[in-house]
Design an enzyme around this catalytic site. Sequence first.
Site, PDB file in Angstrom:
ATOM      1  N   ASP A 212       0.863  -1.192   0.000  1.00 33.18           N
ATOM      2  CA  ASP A 212       0.000   0.000   0.000  1.00 33.18           C
ATOM      3  C   ASP A 212       0.889   1.227   0.000  1.00 33.18           C
ATOM      4  O   ASP A 212       2.094   1.131   0.196  1.00 33.18           O
ATOM      5  CB  ASP A 212      -0.893   0.000   1.257  1.00 33.18           C
ATOM      6  N   ASP A 214       0.628   3.612   2.239  1.00 32.27           N
ATOM      7  CA  ASP A 214       0.418   4.234   3.534  1.00 32.27           C
ATOM      8  C   ASP A 214      -0.595   5.373   3.343  1.00 32.27           C
ATOM      9  O   ASP A 214      -1.205   5.502   2.268  1.00 32.27           O
ATOM     10  CB  ASP A 214       1.747   4.721   4.144  1.00 32.27           C
TER      11      ASP A 214
HETATM   12  N1  LIG Z   1       1.112   1.189   5.746  1.00 28.80           N
HETATM   13  C1  LIG Z   1       1.662   0.326   6.575  1.00 28.80           C
HETATM   14  N2  LIG Z   1       2.111   0.736   7.790  1.00 28.80           N
HETATM   15  C2  LIG Z   1       2.700  -0.138   8.644  1.00 28.80           C
HETATM   16  N3  LIG Z   1       2.837  -1.439   8.395  1.00 28.80           N
HETATM   17  C3  LIG Z   1       2.404  -1.894   7.204  1.00 28.80           C
HETATM   18  N4  LIG Z   1       2.417  -3.129   6.684  1.00 28.80           N
HETATM   19  C4  LIG Z   1       1.873  -3.047   5.459  1.00 28.80           C
HETATM   20  N5  LIG Z   1       1.468  -1.790   5.177  1.00 28.80           N
HETATM   21  C5  LIG Z   1       1.804  -1.037   6.258  1.00 28.80           C
END
Ligand SMILES: Nc1ncnc2[nH]cnc12
Length: 292
Positions: A212, A214
């Site tokens: 992703d 974030d």
């Molecule tokens: N955005 C994210 N923040 C922290 N850990 C993750 N693991 C996968 N995506 C994440």
Amino acid sequence: MGTSDPRVPIAIIGGSGLYDLDGLEILEERTIETPFGMPSAPILIGQLGDRRVAFLPRHGKHHQFNPSTVPYRANIWALKSLGVFWVVTVSAVGSLQEDIVPGHVVIPDNIIDKTYRRANTLFEELAVHINLTHPFDPMLRQVLIDAVRQEDLPLHEDGTYVCMEGPAFSTRAESELHRSWGASLIGMTAMPEARLAREAELCYATIALATDYDCWKDEDEVDVTNVMAILKQNIANVRRILQRVIPAIPLEREEECDASRALQYGIMTPKEAIPEEAREKLGIFLDKYLES
Ligand SMILES: Nc1ncnc2[nH]cnc12
Ligand SMILES: CSC[C@H]1O[C@H](OP(=O)(O)O)[C@H](O)[C@@H]1O
């Protein structure tokens, strides 16, 4: 396998979405009690070609441990007790950079540790200070990079992993802050795992899969369902990478890894001042420096 059986030089620690390893001829599932309690799960010991490999799902078989409750110290002690030296881990991560697109693989080369409620050393009963300039081993990282290249997958050959406490994902302001640091990835498990591995003189590197962007980019996209959907689409790639990595690890070059002598100049407490109980509990790591 009993104690006289051959050592297991390689371990894979599986992260979110990776709870087993395929292609292994399974020899045994080993339940190991450690001075730090039980590991995340019984350790699967298998064989790939002529190589013995241990597999441990970091969050437990049923993903019952969150990033703060993973028994990191027990996991490292248990792997050490099997004779493991090479530790390859797999992690789902958020991307902090536009060009690291969900689905891409990153082989991180450094870490910023923001965790604050995890036991962060194996050595509570004495003073040990290891060098952690490069928490991921360069030689093992190169093996991972070569394997990803051979699979012809989108790859980023370095990047700094910010390890947050979690378990909630970041706020927007935190995500922007991490980006302003120039970091590439955000995750919740690289620490204390990488630090403990170094304290245990294990050679450690990570295959990170971006799941992703974030919340700096996709405000509503960061949730477990979306992360797991991307993982599901890409986990076969990770499995293929591991199939290439295991036979490619240069087992005969252990001594070239700094990790193999991480404690050599790090133990401050004189032998006579280390409590007998600690010597017993930690002998697996310390004996080679304290004997004689
Ligand atoms: N955005 C994210 N923040 C922290 N850990 C993750 N693991 C996968 N995506 C994440
Ligand atoms: C399932 S999303 C958050 C979760 O996934 C990552 O874990 P791992 O590194 O074990 O793959 C992340 O760090 C969080 O623990």
